[in-house]
Motif scaffolding. Structure first.
Motif, PDB file in Angstrom:
ATOM      1  N   ASP A 116       0.749  -1.128  -0.281  1.00  0.00           N
ATOM      2  CA  ASP A 116       0.032   0.257  -0.485  1.00  0.00           C
ATOM      3  C   ASP A 116       0.404   1.362   0.058  1.00  0.00           C
ATOM      4  N   GLN A 117       1.838   1.088   0.529  1.00  0.00           N
ATOM      5  CA  GLN A 117       2.692   2.829   0.435  1.00  0.00           C
ATOM      6  C   GLN A 117       3.591   2.676  -1.022  1.00  0.00           C
ATOM      7  N   ALA A 118       3.875   1.500  -1.351  1.00  0.00           N
ATOM      8  CA  ALA A 118       4.539   1.440  -2.874  1.00  0.00           C
ATOM      9  C   ALA A 118       3.378   2.837  -3.442  1.00  0.00           C
ATOM     10  N   PHE A 119       2.004   1.821  -3.242  1.00  0.00           N
ATOM     11  CA  PHE A 119       1.117   2.358  -4.206  1.00  0.00           C
ATOM     12  C   PHE A 119       0.616   4.564  -4.185  1.00  0.00           C
ATOM     13  N   GLN A 120       0.805   4.491  -2.791  1.00  0.00           N
ATOM     14  CA  GLN A 120       1.115   5.757  -2.556  1.00  0.00           C
ATOM     15  C   GLN A 120       2.353   6.782  -3.049  1.00  0.00           C
ATOM     16  N   ARG A 121       3.176   6.203  -2.787  1.00  0.00           N
ATOM     17  CA  ARG A 121       4.298   6.550  -3.402  1.00  0.00           C
ATOM     18  C   ARG A 121       4.706   6.914  -5.463  1.00  0.00           C
ATOM     19  N   LEU A 122       3.593   5.949  -5.759  1.00  0.00           N
ATOM     20  CA  LEU A 122       3.128   6.038  -7.873  1.00  0.00           C
ATOM     21  C   LEU A 122       1.863   6.939  -7.200  1.00  0.00           C
ATOM     22  N   ASN A 123       1.151   7.332  -6.728  1.00  0.00           N
ATOM     23  CA  ASN A 123       0.508   7.943  -6.876  1.00  0.00           C
ATOM     24  C   ASN A 123       0.777  10.160  -6.670  1.00  0.00           C
ATOM     25  N   GLN A 124       2.272   9.575  -5.985  1.00  0.00           N
ATOM     26  CA  GLN A 124       2.787  11.089  -6.209  1.00  0.00           C
ATOM     27  C   GLN A 124       3.976  11.174  -6.882  1.00  0.00           C
ATOM     28  N   LEU A 125       4.091  10.424  -7.993  1.00  0.00           N
ATOM     29  CA  LEU A 125       5.189  10.364  -8.949  1.00  0.00           C
ATOM     30  C   LEU A 125       4.568  11.393 -10.105  1.00  0.00           C
ATOM     31  N   GLY A 126       3.086  11.645  -9.910  1.00  0.00           N
ATOM     32  CA  GLY A 126       2.045  12.469 -11.025  1.00  0.00           C
ATOM     33  C   GLY A 126       2.820  13.892 -11.209  1.00  0.00           C
ATOM     34  N   PRO A 127       2.714  14.946  -9.945  1.00  0.00           N
ATOM     35  CA  PRO A 127       3.045  16.207  -9.749  1.00  0.00           C
ATOM     36  C   PRO A 127       4.564  16.371  -9.879  1.00  0.00           C
ATOM     37  N   GLY A 128       5.370  15.141  -9.301  1.00  0.00           N
ATOM     38  CA  GLY A 128       7.245  14.927  -9.565  1.00  0.00           C
ATOM     39  C   GLY A 128       7.474  15.699 -11.023  1.00  0.00           C
ATOM     40  N   ARG A 129       6.214  14.843 -12.286  1.00  0.00           N
ATOM     41  CA  ARG A 129       6.417  14.703 -13.230  1.00  0.00           C
ATOM     42  C   ARG A 129       6.108  15.860 -14.208  1.00  0.00           C
ATOM     43  N   ASP A 130       5.141  16.594 -13.919  1.00  0.00           N
ATOM     44  CA  ASP A 130       4.747  18.410 -13.672  1.00  0.00           C
ATOM     45  C   ASP A 130       5.857  19.329 -13.736  1.00  0.00           C
ATOM     46  N   ALA A 131       6.165  18.222 -12.143  1.00  0.00           N
ATOM     47  CA  ALA A 131       7.445  19.971 -11.475  1.00  0.00           C
ATOM     48  C   ALA A 131       8.677  19.599 -13.422  1.00  0.00           C
ATOM     49  N   ILE A 132       9.188  18.872 -13.485  1.00  0.00           N
ATOM     50  CA  ILE A 132       9.857  18.730 -14.298  1.00  0.00           C
ATOM     51  C   ILE A 132       9.564  19.089 -15.920  1.00  0.00           C
ATOM     52  N   ASP A 133       8.612  18.981 -15.947  1.00  0.00           N
ATOM     53  CA  ASP A 133       8.399  19.792 -17.417  1.00  0.00           C
ATOM     54  C   ASP A 133       8.029  21.036 -17.502  1.00  0.00           C
TER      55      ASP A 133
END
Length: 753
Positions: A116-133
């Protein structure tokens, strides 16, 4: 029968249940180990393989994202979007498999929590991508966004390394360490790719690269050591790998020459070729070793389950046999124990009390006849029965010996008490003669003190008589006024001057109970005086009630707790059998025996002043109301009261509240007439008839006015008065001596006849 045997049967049932529970627990532990090993394939398919694919995609996307942040021209937007699509596809596959029912069933709480913790970290990957873009983050923050997801995936690997098979768990941890070294190489690759795209080292990137290299070398060396024993083939490939050697050479070169603001000593092509080959080779080694590990766990699990089946069947057979044996043994045991219990109850409830009662009545008891041996067989229960036969014979013999010893002790106490009582009586008689003969007030005062001590000694001797079960020798044939009974009790108390006697009323006590009531009241008054402060007083009063006559003895001490009052009242109402261990309550035992002898009720209660009040309720058949026997010639002061009156005159007197005076109505006619005698039932508090002036004069003398004393009589000196009183006392003593002599001669004459 069922309820009487419930305890034994319950214990046997509990034994059977515990045995079955132990078998079930052992079976479950063995089954759990087998199931745990069988679930290795489930973990590998549902967690390890999809997470490994996702980790590869995340590592590739991390390298491309960091390179694009340093130089957008090196990585196109379309290439990055394509890689992100592959990462999302791997993440979706990981979610689907790791969240499946078989994984949830096989996984423990720790593994489910980490998934479940890995699922939560995957959900936080989207905002990181937006910041990179958007360019709102630097290379270090971008690396951290992907590194958090990788760390969460490795936490699921660590949860998989807790298998119950030690060898498989150890090999699993070795593969995890090798895979972690590969992750560190991937982080080196992403960091150095960004630095090469930037063209130089910035900030602390050189130090970060050196730290990653050191961590990667440590885990690589540790994993190689463990891999040498677990998988020699994989260890040989790893130790002889040219790709890893080339990578380590470039790592050393960058670590040695990398400086903040300096240029990178390797080209992008050199580094990418070395790192990609090394990462690919490590991935192949880990995948191959993992497949081998899964293959090893399957036969181990099958062997465990086979052992479980064999052990379970054999254990079940043993449990069934134990149940049958326990039930049959319990039935035989219960029957024999019932017989033994019945014999024990008969001994305890019937035979032994009967023997003790017969012994108390003075009968002879045959131990052999009272303790016949019981037959229980020759087994272990029979041996217990034989021991019980010995026990019952010893118990009855001990009861006989104890009864004889108790009777001997009572006889000894009675003999000593009778002797002491006789000596004290003789001492009191001698003291009485000495008191009547002595004229010196000081010497007479000392004699009265000795008289008081002797009186108290007599009470202690009578205590021994009561404890021995006999009756004291003191008895009265006549009734005695109640106030004299109380005063007689005061004569046997040490601190009698602290006792206040309240009005007792015109009642008396039958002669047969006088001695015991005096003794009883003396014990209670002594107790009240002893357990109250020396500056306080004890009040003794009495009054007639519906069921007899009540005497209250109230002290001003500290009192007793409700629990102590209840226990004391119970001991007085139901006196236990006297034994040598109850010496602390001898006074209460004496009181209870004296009260029991005459049906007197004695109870203690809390006083309103904080102390304790003892209530003595005399039954109506012991009480003589006013106008019955008290008006006859049989009443008079007690010998103790007579001596006490003389002693009080010199030593000190207790406070006595006077009785309310009774009004004597004498009619006064117009002409003088002879005085009339006092009306019947008119007595003084001491029991003497109330005197009416001139009631005994002749009629001719009653008409004359009373003559006045000469004035010279008022002027008599103390010496004259002393001589007059001395003459009166000498005459009285001489008369008593002559009367005693005549009485003694009369007794001697009767003996001669």
């Amino acid at each position: 029968m069922r309820f009487r045997n419930s305890r034994v049967r319950t214990k046997v049932t509990a034994l059977i249940v515990s045995l079955a529970a132990l078998w079930a627990f052992a079976a479950w532990v063995t089954l759990r180990d087998g199931i745990n090993l069988a679930w290795v394939a489930v973990y590998n398919k549902g967690v390890a393989q999809p997470s490994e694919t996702l980790l590869l995609e995340l590592q590739q996307e991390r390298r491309m994202s960091v390179t694009r942040l340093a130089d957008p021209g090196r990585v196109s937007r379309s290439a990055l979007e394509a890689q992100r699509a592959r990462t999302d596809a791997a993440a979706a596959n990981f979610r689907r498999l790791a969240d499946g029912g078989d994984v949830r069933l096989a996984a423990g709480d720790d593994l489910r929590q980490r998934i479940d913790q890995a699922f939560q970290r995957l959900n936080q990957l989207g905002p990181g991508r937006d910041a990179i873009d958007a360019g709102h983050t630097d290379r270090a923050q971008a690396v951290a966004a992907y590194t958090d997801v990788a760390d969460a995936l490795f936490q699921t690997y660590y949860a998989l390394a807790t298998l119950h098979d030690d060898e498989i768990a150890k090999d699993t941890r070795t593969l995890i360490g090798l895979n972690w070294a590969r992750e560190l190489i991937s982080r080196e690759d992403a960091l150095l790719a960004g630095i090469i795209a930037e063209g130089r080292f910035t900030g602390s990137e050189a130090a970060q690269f050196t730290q990653l290299v050191g961590a990667e070398r440590y885990f690589m060396a540790q994993s190689q050591t463990d891999l040498e024993q677990a998988d020699p083939a994989a260890y040989a490939r790893l130790s002889k790998s040219a790709d890893l050697a080339r990578l380590h050479t470039l790592e050393d070169l960058v670590s040695q020459q990398g400086r903040p603001g300096g240029f990178v000593p390797v080209t992008a092509e050199q580094w990418q070729q070395a790192s990609s080959h090394a990462l690919t080779q490590l991935h192949d080694i880990v995948a191959t070793a993992g497949d081998t590990l899964v293959g090893r766990s399957t036969p181990v699990a099958a062997g465990v389950i086979l052992r479980l089946v064999l052990a379970g069947v054999l254990g079940l057979v043993a449990v069934v046999a134990s149940v049958v044996l326990a039930v049959t043994t319990a039935r035989t045991l219960v029957r024999q124990l019932e017989k033994l219990r019945a014999a024990a109850l008969e001994l305890a409830n019937e035979r032994l009390p009967g023997v003790v009662e017969r012994l108390a009545q003075g009968e002879k008891v045959d131990v052999a006849a009272e303790a016949p041996p019981l037959e229980f067989g020759g087994d272990l229960i029979g041996q217990v029965g034989a021991a019980f036969n010995t026990v019952q014979e010893t118990a009855i013999r001990t009861a006989v010996e104890e009864a004889q010893l108790r009777q001997s002790i009572r006889d000894i106490l009675l003999s000593l008490a009778r002797r002491t009582q006789s000596l004290v009586h003789r001492q009191l008689t001698l003291l009485d003669v000495m008191e009547r003969r002595e004229a010196d007030p000081a010497e007479l005062k000392d004699l009265f003190r000795i008289d008081h001590l002797a009186t108290r000694m007599r009470r202690n001797a009578e205590n021994l008589i009561v404890l021995s079960g006999a009756s004291p020798a003191r008895a009265w044939r006549r009734s005695v006024p109640m106030v004299d009974v109380v005063r007689g009790a005061l004569a046997e108390v040490e601190d009698y001057t602290r006792v206040t006697v309240l009005p007792m009323g015109q009642v008396g006590l039958t002669g047969r109970a006088v001695g015991d009531v005096i003794h009883l009241l003396a014990e209670l008054i002594e107790n009240a005086v002893s357990f109250s402060p020396p500056y306080t007083t004890v009040q003794v009063g009495g009054q007639s009630v519906a069921s007899g006559y009540a005497i209250e003895i109230e002290d001003r001490g500290l009192g007793m707790t409700p629990e102590d009052l209840d226990a004391t009242n119970e001991r007085i109402a139901n006196p236990p059998e006297f034994n040598l261990s109850s010496t602390a309550r001898l006074g209460l035992y004496v009181v209870s025996r004296l009260a029991e002898r005459h049906g007197i009720r004695v109870s203690l209660k809390a006083s309103a002043y904080g102390g304790t009040t003892a209530v003595v309720l005399l039954p109506r058949d012991l009480v003589i109301e006013a106008g019955e026997e008290l008006s006859g010639e049989d009443t008079g002061p007690l010998p103790e009261q007579e001596r006490g009156a003389r002693r009080i005159a010199l030593v000190g007197a207790p406070e006595v509240v006077p009785e309310p005076a009774q009004e004597v109505v004498v009619p006064v006619p117009s002409a003088p007439e002879p005085p009339r005698p006092a009306p019947p039932a008119a007595f003084t508090p001491g029991g003497l008839p109330l005197r009416v002036p001139q009631a005994s004069l002749a009629p001719e003398l009653a008409d004359q006015p009373p003559s006045r004393l000469d004035d010279e009589d008022d002027r008599r000196s103390p010496e004259d008065i002393r001589k007059i009183m001395g003459s009166f006392q000498s005459g009285t003593r001489r008369g008593r001596s002559e009367a005693a002599k005549l009485a003694r001669e009369g007794r001697e004459g009767e003996d001669d006849q």
